[in-house]
Design a protein around this motif. Sequence first.
Motif, PDB file in Angstrom:
ATOM      1  N   ARG A  68       8.333 -12.543 -31.180  1.00  0.00           N
ATOM      2  CA  ARG A  68       7.683 -13.877 -31.034  1.00  0.00           C
ATOM      3  C   ARG A  68       6.128 -13.456 -31.537  1.00  0.00           C
ATOM      4  O   ARG A  68       5.353 -14.477 -32.113  1.00  0.00           O
ATOM      5  CB  ARG A  68       7.797 -14.305 -29.789  1.00  0.00           C
ATOM      6  N   ALA A  69       5.561 -12.578 -31.118  1.00  0.00           N
ATOM      7  CA  ALA A  69       4.051 -12.220 -31.599  1.00  0.00           C
ATOM      8  C   ALA A  69       4.128 -12.052 -33.341  1.00  0.00           C
ATOM      9  O   ALA A  69       3.186 -12.491 -33.854  1.00  0.00           O
ATOM     10  CB  ALA A  69       3.623 -10.889 -31.125  1.00  0.00           C
ATOM     11  N   LYS A  70       5.117 -11.388 -33.808  1.00  0.00           N
ATOM     12  CA  LYS A  70       5.156 -11.225 -35.339  1.00  0.00           C
ATOM     13  C   LYS A  70       5.341 -12.516 -35.908  1.00  0.00           C
ATOM     14  O   LYS A  70       4.696 -12.829 -36.825  1.00  0.00           O
ATOM     15  CB  LYS A  70       6.565 -10.287 -35.453  1.00  0.00           C
ATOM     16  N   ALA A  71       6.079 -13.377 -35.285  1.00  0.00           N
ATOM     17  CA  ALA A  71       6.317 -14.605 -35.820  1.00  0.00           C
ATOM     18  C   ALA A  71       5.201 -15.926 -35.599  1.00  0.00           C
ATOM     19  O   ALA A  71       5.102 -16.787 -36.501  1.00  0.00           O
ATOM     20  CB  ALA A  71       7.936 -15.439 -35.348  1.00  0.00           C
ATOM     21  N   GLN A  72       4.554 -15.596 -34.750  1.00  0.00           N
ATOM     22  CA  GLN A  72       3.408 -16.543 -34.389  1.00  0.00           C
ATOM     23  C   GLN A  72       1.825 -15.629 -34.351  1.00  0.00           C
ATOM     24  O   GLN A  72       1.442 -15.400 -33.275  1.00  0.00           O
ATOM     25  CB  GLN A  72       3.389 -17.095 -33.230  1.00  0.00           C
TER      26      GLN A  72
ATOM     27  N   ILE B 132      -0.174 -15.450 -29.699  1.00  0.00           N
ATOM     28  CA  ILE B 132       0.193 -14.553 -28.256  1.00  0.00           C
ATOM     29  C   ILE B 132      -0.980 -13.856 -27.597  1.00  0.00           C
ATOM     30  O   ILE B 132      -1.561 -13.236 -28.288  1.00  0.00           O
ATOM     31  CB  ILE B 132       1.587 -13.889 -28.410  1.00  0.00           C
ATOM     32  N   ASN B 133      -1.259 -14.198 -26.230  1.00  0.00           N
ATOM     33  CA  ASN B 133      -2.366 -13.721 -25.885  1.00  0.00           C
ATOM     34  C   ASN B 133      -2.175 -12.731 -24.664  1.00  0.00           C
ATOM     35  O   ASN B 133      -0.941 -13.048 -24.031  1.00  0.00           O
ATOM     36  CB  ASN B 133      -3.232 -14.724 -25.319  1.00  0.00           C
ATOM     37  N   PHE B 134      -3.018 -11.825 -24.515  1.00  0.00           N
ATOM     38  CA  PHE B 134      -2.618 -10.891 -23.115  1.00  0.00           C
ATOM     39  C   PHE B 134      -3.705 -10.587 -22.522  1.00  0.00           C
ATOM     40  O   PHE B 134      -4.958 -10.731 -22.763  1.00  0.00           O
ATOM     41  CB  PHE B 134      -2.009  -9.428 -23.757  1.00  0.00           C
TER      42      PHE B 134
ATOM     43  N   ALA C 119      -2.136  -2.225 -24.179  1.00  0.00           N
ATOM     44  CA  ALA C 119      -1.659  -3.422 -24.660  1.00  0.00           C
ATOM     45  C   ALA C 119      -1.982  -3.649 -26.297  1.00  0.00           C
ATOM     46  O   ALA C 119      -1.431  -3.696 -27.102  1.00  0.00           O
ATOM     47  CB  ALA C 119      -2.180  -4.901 -24.118  1.00  0.00           C
ATOM     48  N   GLU C 120      -3.288  -2.905 -26.577  1.00  0.00           N
ATOM     49  CA  GLU C 120      -3.711  -2.528 -27.825  1.00  0.00           C
ATOM     50  C   GLU C 120      -3.007  -1.416 -28.368  1.00  0.00           C
ATOM     51  O   GLU C 120      -2.847  -1.746 -29.879  1.00  0.00           O
ATOM     52  CB  GLU C 120      -5.224  -2.088 -27.572  1.00  0.00           C
ATOM     53  N   LEU C 121      -2.512  -0.408 -27.797  1.00  0.00           N
ATOM     54  CA  LEU C 121      -1.784   0.497 -28.404  1.00  0.00           C
ATOM     55  C   LEU C 121      -0.494   0.072 -28.981  1.00  0.00           C
ATOM     56  O   LEU C 121      -0.042   0.193 -29.994  1.00  0.00           O
ATOM     57  CB  LEU C 121      -1.609   1.765 -27.490  1.00  0.00           C
ATOM     58  N   PHE C 122      -0.047  -0.722 -27.990  1.00  0.00           N
ATOM     59  CA  PHE C 122       1.299  -1.555 -28.379  1.00  0.00           C
ATOM     60  C   PHE C 122       1.093  -2.561 -29.636  1.00  0.00           C
ATOM     61  O   PHE C 122       1.995  -2.490 -30.328  1.00  0.00           O
ATOM     62  CB  PHE C 122       1.750  -2.715 -27.072  1.00  0.00           C
ATOM     63  N   ARG C 123       0.164  -3.227 -29.500  1.00  0.00           N
ATOM     64  CA  ARG C 123      -0.402  -3.969 -30.782  1.00  0.00           C
ATOM     65  C   ARG C 123      -0.565  -3.355 -31.939  1.00  0.00           C
ATOM     66  O   ARG C 123       0.244  -3.627 -33.005  1.00  0.00           O
ATOM     67  CB  ARG C 123      -1.680  -4.838 -30.472  1.00  0.00           C
ATOM     68  N   GLN C 124      -1.135  -2.306 -32.043  1.00  0.00           N
ATOM     69  CA  GLN C 124      -1.545  -1.358 -33.219  1.00  0.00           C
ATOM     70  C   GLN C 124      -0.068  -0.699 -33.933  1.00  0.00           C
ATOM     71  O   GLN C 124       0.188  -0.733 -34.819  1.00  0.00           O
ATOM     72  CB  GLN C 124      -2.411  -0.154 -32.725  1.00  0.00           C
ATOM     73  N   ARG C 125       0.809  -0.209 -33.043  1.00  0.00           N
ATOM     74  CA  ARG C 125       2.001   0.322 -33.418  1.00  0.00           C
ATOM     75  C   ARG C 125       3.011  -0.497 -34.066  1.00  0.00           C
ATOM     76  O   ARG C 125       3.756  -0.031 -34.704  1.00  0.00           O
ATOM     77  CB  ARG C 125       2.650   1.023 -31.852  1.00  0.00           C
ATOM     78  N   LEU C 126       2.704  -1.796 -33.446  1.00  0.00           N
ATOM     79  CA  LEU C 126       3.697  -2.698 -34.198  1.00  0.00           C
ATOM     80  C   LEU C 126       3.037  -3.836 -34.936  1.00  0.00           C
ATOM     81  O   LEU C 126       3.854  -4.588 -35.806  1.00  0.00           O
ATOM     82  CB  LEU C 126       4.430  -3.580 -32.935  1.00  0.00           C
TER      83      LEU C 126
ATOM     84  N   LEU D 225       0.652  -6.003 -34.866  1.00  0.00           N
ATOM     85  CA  LEU D 225       0.750  -7.426 -34.217  1.00  0.00           C
ATOM     86  C   LEU D 225      -0.530  -7.984 -34.167  1.00  0.00           C
ATOM     87  O   LEU D 225      -1.671  -7.298 -33.895  1.00  0.00           O
ATOM     88  CB  LEU D 225       1.439  -7.604 -32.782  1.00  0.00           C
ATOM     89  N   ASP D 226      -0.555  -9.318 -34.433  1.00  0.00           N
ATOM     90  CA  ASP D 226      -1.733 -10.076 -34.448  1.00  0.00           C
ATOM     91  C   ASP D 226      -1.818 -10.709 -33.042  1.00  0.00           C
ATOM     92  O   ASP D 226      -1.174 -11.904 -32.970  1.00  0.00           O
ATOM     93  CB  ASP D 226      -1.936 -10.905 -35.570  1.00  0.00           C
ATOM     94  N   MET D 227      -2.589 -10.460 -31.977  1.00  0.00           N
ATOM     95  CA  MET D 227      -2.465 -11.087 -30.529  1.00  0.00           C
ATOM     96  C   MET D 227      -3.893 -11.250 -30.184  1.00  0.00           C
ATOM     97  O   MET D 227      -4.687 -10.398 -30.651  1.00  0.00           O
ATOM     98  CB  MET D 227      -1.794 -10.150 -29.540  1.00  0.00           C
ATOM     99  N   VAL D 228      -4.112 -11.865 -29.218  1.00  0.00           N
ATOM    100  CA  VAL D 228      -5.459 -12.089 -28.766  1.00  0.00           C
ATOM    101  C   VAL D 228      -5.517 -11.651 -27.094  1.00  0.00           C
ATOM    102  O   VAL D 228      -4.911 -11.856 -26.290  1.00  0.00           O
ATOM    103  CB  VAL D 228      -5.750 -13.821 -28.632  1.00  0.00           C
TER     104      VAL D 228
END
Length: 318
Positions: free
Chosen positions: A140-144, A148-150, A163-170, A172-175
Motif C-alpha cells: 500500500r505504501a508503495k502504491a500510494q 501512508i503515515n506512521f 520505522a525509518e529502517l523499514f522505510r529505507q530498506r523497502l 518507501l515514501d511515508m510520512v
Amino acid sequence: MKFLAGTLIAACALAAAVAQAAFPERPITLVVPYAPGGGADAAARLLATRMGARLGTSIIVDNRPGASGTIGASQVAKARADGYTVLYDATPFSINPHLFARLPYARSALQPLSLVLLMPNVVVVKADSPVRSVADLAARAKAQPGKINFASGGSGTVQRLAAELFRQRLDLDMVHVPYKSGGPAIADVMGGQVDFMFGTMAATYPLVTGGKLRALAVAAPQRSARLPDVPTVSETVIPGYEAYEWNGIFLPTGTPEPVAARLHQALSEVLQEAEVRQRLSDLGAQPMTSTPAEFAAFLQKEDAKWGEVVRKGAIVLD
C-alpha cells in the motif's frame, strides 16, 4: 628511602584491595535516565531489589529523565569510578551520538558491564484496519507514495528509527507523525488517525490481546513466544531485519575490576532467577546476560546500524 617508598606503595595497594574485597560497604545508586513508570524503570527497579539482596546492601533507583537519556548518563559518566554509581540505560544510548551535535559527556567515560534484556518492537495497526499483513502495508505504501503515515514517541526514539529502517530498506515514501511520548502515538493508531507504528512489546501486547490493536509483525529474528502466530518482519518482507529496545548496565570508566566483577556476578545470578525471568517476560522482554566484551561488541553494531539510519534519513530531533 627506597624501602620506605616501596612499603608505602605496598600498603596503599593492600588497602585498595581490602576496600574492593569489602565492596559494597554502603548503598549503591542506580541511575535510570528515563521517567518513572516506563519499561526501563520497571525492569531497573526489579533488578535493583534483587541485586541489592545478593550484594547485602540497598540499591537506590534514581530517575534522571531528560534530553533522551543524556542527563542521567552524564551524571554517571562524571561520577567516581568506585562502583557506587551505576547507569541503567537503553537504546537511545546508541542513537543519541548521531542526533546530538555534542553529548554532555564523553562516551569513553562509561564502560559496558552487561546487556540485561532485549524487547522487540511490534508493527501495529488499529484493530479493524484494512491492512492485514506487513507485506500488505508495504504494498500500500508503495502504491500510494506519501499517503501512508506512521507514529512514534519522537524522532530520537527507537520506534521512529525502526520505522525509518523499514522505510529505507523497502525504499518507501511515508510520512512520520511525531508525538511527545509513546502513549498518545499508540492512542492515535488505535483511533485510526495514524496508519501504523512500531511499538514496544510491553506497550502494545495488552492492546493486541485486548482486541484494540492488530499486530502485523515482530521486529526480531524469531517469532515471540507471546505472539507466536505473528510473523517477523524478517520472514516476510526484509530478511535480517531487527529493531530491539535493549537495556544494559554501564559503569564509570576505570571502575576497579574486582568491583565490576562483583556487580556483574550479582546481576548474572539475578537474571537466572526464575521469578525475575518471568517478570521480565511479563514486560515483553527477553532476559539476557553478556560479558562486558560481548556487550561492547553489541553496542558497536547498534551504533553502526542507527548511525546509518539517521544519516540516510537526515533525521533531526523534534
